[in-house]
Design an enzyme around this catalytic site. Structure first.
Site, PDB file in Angstrom:
ATOM      1  N   ASP A  84      -1.904  15.862  -3.059  1.00 10.85           N
ATOM      2  CA  ASP A  84      -2.760  15.727  -4.235  1.00 10.85           C
ATOM      3  C   ASP A  84      -3.742  16.892  -4.225  1.00 10.85           C
ATOM      4  OD1 ASP A  84      -3.810  14.748  -6.561  1.00 10.85           O
ATOM      5  OD2 ASP A  84      -4.218  12.731  -5.809  1.00 10.85           O
ATOM      6  N   CYS A 273       3.067 -13.684   7.618  1.00 13.18           N
ATOM      7  CA  CYS A 273       4.464 -13.252   7.501  1.00 13.18           C
ATOM      8  C   CYS A 273       5.126 -13.268   8.878  1.00 13.18           C
ATOM      9  CB  CYS A 273       4.578 -11.900   6.790  1.00 13.18           C
ATOM     10  SG  CYS A 273       4.452 -10.446   7.818  1.00 13.18           S
TER      11      CYS A 273
END
Ligand code: GUN
Ligand code: ZN
Length: 657
Positions: A84, A273
């Site tokens: 970027d 999870c």
């Protein structure tokens, strides 16, 4: 530079090619901090990463090191790296001490694979004047960057970012202006504030109004999107790349990402999870750890769930169940439900991209499913259908409906003229949710048979069906409605129909003609299926497989979706039956010999094609004089075939050499 391998909705599984290797998309690029990076993201599934060239440039040490050793060595990653430009710093601090050209030059110098020009990320909901001023600069800089790249033979791929705040016309304008440049990738920018504030509905508008004006032949990056909760929705809208600082920023803050939202460690009784971290530690273990160790473990979990979600999304695209996944994911938060409902404003656009037939069945998961392209497409076909004099409407039984129709069909109520009922001149259809009406002859076609809805109809779908129904029956002389449907329909029904002799005559040829009409255009069936038609059925399933005129094969019926697959004779007949460019892909002179030879057709050789072609359609391949060269199966939609310069468009079955 970008190729599509599989598609569903506007979503694609694709390959993005860079100097440092190929990337399978949709892909997530973890943000790498050039100084502070603690986690080896490659280990968790990252094939491509993103870092900030401006941060490197601003740090005298890093700046020199990157020039001497190269960016990849600096951040210790040997795969593709995107950088970027400092635009984000620009949007926070109002200014950066680097020019657009300098930042492009620097990114190329340090060996970036994909660099970014210095766009201005205009926040959502600003004054229009501000958005216009910023956009002007963003466009100028994008253009300057492209010209600079050309003049200096810069190899690096170039991002030109779509801006325009929350003004849809500005997003459209920006996207179409940028498309005219020869940039390589077109990210969609300044969406982070929308996501942070749960403005997902506005996110849909911003993404769609950018996406609809961007080319198809390159990867589309949703800048700053790193929460797995929105990946499925964004992919369905056509986004191919995501970047995540979220994995580490959330971890710094003791927050765990999940497709259902975000968990704060302080509130966790259970680990959410089954990743390595969640299997090994309890929330108490994590809470007792030193900050840095805890942060790294949570970041690992965050990367794990993000990459797991992308694998699931790619699998959903392969099997054609992406919308089912989106509808499921968007139940995680009411603001996401708003977003998925907002998609219905773009149904016409999605229809242009969605494959005609998919491996996976269509599941109705709620009123949102009524806006899906499968529904829209069927209803459009039905509105174009030439109508007979009378219509008999039957209640649904088990699919495929025609299998269970025989003998006496029951009692009917009459809508319309109450003239004489003419059994020969009658369309027989089943009233169905969500497709409206399904002619018995075509009920085995995808997705009409390959679909499931709850037995108990919700109010939205009944309203939807009624609206379609009342429009659809307008041109019929008389409509006979089965007594079981009387209470479902909102129309004025008069007498009971006396005739007990309404029988639906099963007839293979009539059925095949109707399927051909539905598939290739009304009227195609008569020409395709003329002659002495023999139908060969599967001994096992009893389903039609091969259709001959005498001994000449005309078409096969594909078992998975009941669409007709052409033979040489079938292709010739279809070519004679419909006018140019219907059902056709037109190739240039150079590729003529290849097509004749039965070689697949590449997008770049296509000069024109029927705008109604969708992925998985059977198509004719002709030259510019409409000479039939070959026939095959389309892999893309018309809009994509037109944009692509690389990759296959049509998988050819046979050539006419
Ligand atoms: N990162 C997140 N949003 C943006 C954006 O709008 N432009 C750039 N260059 N980077 C971003
Ligand atoms: Zn976990």
């Amino acid at each position: 530079m970008f190729e599509i391998k599989a598609k569903d909705m506007r979503g694609r599984v694709g390959v993005l090619k860079t100097k440092h290797g190929n990337v399978k998309t949709p892909a997530l690029m973890p943000v790498i901090h050039p100084r502070k990076q603690a986690i080896d993201v490659k280990k968790y599934g990252a094939d491509i990463v993103i870092t900030n060239a401006y941060l490197i440039y601003k740090d005298e040490d890093l700046k020199q090191k990157a020039i001497e050793e190269g960016l990849h060595k600096l951040i210790n990653f040997d795969g593709p790296v995107m950088t970027d430009s400092g635009s984000f710093q620009l949007s926070v601090y109002g200014d950066v001490d680097i020019t657009n050209k300098e930042v492009i030059e620097y990114q190329e110098l340090i060996g970036t694979d994909i660099g970014t020009s210095l766009d201005i990320p205009t926040a959502p909901f600003v004054e229009r004047e501000k958005a216009e001023e910023d956009l002007k600069i963003t466009l100028e800089r994008a253009k300057e960057a492209v010209e600079f790249k050309k003049e200096n033979n810069i190899e690096m791929l170039l991002n030109s970012v779509v801006q325009g705040s929350t003004f849809m016309d500005l997003r459209q304008k920006c996207a179409s202006e940028l498309s005219k440049l020869d940039a390589d990738l077109y990210p969609i920018g300044a969406v982070v504030p929308l996501m942070e504030s749960y403005h997902y509905k506005e996110l849909v508008d911003v993404v769609m109004n950018s996406m609809m004006y961007l080319p198809e032949n390159t990867a589309r990056h949703l800048m700053g999107a790193g929460h797995p909760m929105i990946f499925a929705l964004a992919v369905a809208m056509g986004c191919d790349l995501f970047d995540s600082a979220a994995y580490i920023l959330y971890a710094e803050d003791d927050r765990l990402l999940s497709t259902r939202g975000t968990f704060k460690l302080e509130n966790l009784q259970e680990m959410p999870c089954s990743c390595e971290v969640c299997s090994k530690y309890t929330p108490d273990d994590l809470r007792a750890m030193p900050k840095k160790q805890r942060r790294d473990l949570i970041a690992q979990h965050n990367l794990h769930v993000s990459f797991a979600e992308l694998r699931l999304i790619r699998q959903a695209i392969y099997e054609g169940s992406l919308m089912e996944l989106v509808e499921e994911r968007c139940r995680a938060h009411p603001a996401l439900l708003d977003a998925v409902r907002q998609l219905s404003n773009y149904s016409d656009d999605f229809e242009k991209y969605d494959p005609r037939s998919k491996k996976s069945a269509f599941f109705y998961t709620g009123a949102e499913s009524l806006s899906r392209s499968e529904v829209l497409r069927h209803q459009q076909k039905m509105m174009e259908m030439p109508k007979k004099r009378d219509l008999v409407v039957l209640p649904p039984s088990r699919k495929p409906y025609s299998k269970f129709i025989s003998g006496k069909l029951g009692e009917f109520y009459v809508y319309g003229n109450k003239g004489e009922f003419d059994g020969e001149n009658t369309d027989f259809m089943v009233l169905d949710v969500p497709f409206g009406l399904i002619p018995l002859e075509v009920d085995e076609l995808y997705p009409l048979s390959q679909s499931a809805t709850p037995k108990i109809r919700d109010k939205d779908s009944l309203e939807f069906i009624n609206q379609f129904f009342s429009e659809f029956i307008e041109d019929y002389n008389q409509v006979l409605v089965h007594s079981r449907l009387k209470d479902t329909l909102d129309i004025e029904l008069s007498d009971k129909f006396e005739d007990e002799e309404i029988r639906y005559k099963k007839d293979d040829v009539r059925k095949l003609k109707a399927i051909a009409d539905y598939q290739f255009g009304w009227g195609a069936g008569e020409s395709l299926l003329k002659g002495n038609i023999n139908v060969e059925k599967s001994k096992k399933t009893g389903k039609i497989r091969h259709i001959y005129d005498g001994k000449t094969l005309i078409v096969n019926m594909r078992a998975s979706d009941s669409y007709l697959v052409l033979s040489k004779e079938g292709a010739k007949r279809l070519h004679g039956a419909c006018e140019y460019p219907k059902n056709r892909v037109v190739v240039n002179k150079d590729s003529e010999p290849f097509a004749l030879d039965g070689k697949s057709v590449f997008s770049k050789f296509v000069v024109e094609c029927d705008e109604n072609i969708r992925a998985n359609d059977e198509v004719l391949i002709v030259n510019e004089d409409d000479k039939l060269l070959a026939f095959g199966k389309s892999l893309l939609s018309a809009v994509e075939i037109e944009d692509f310069q690389t990759g296959q468009a049509i998988k050819t079955r046979k050539g006419f050499k």
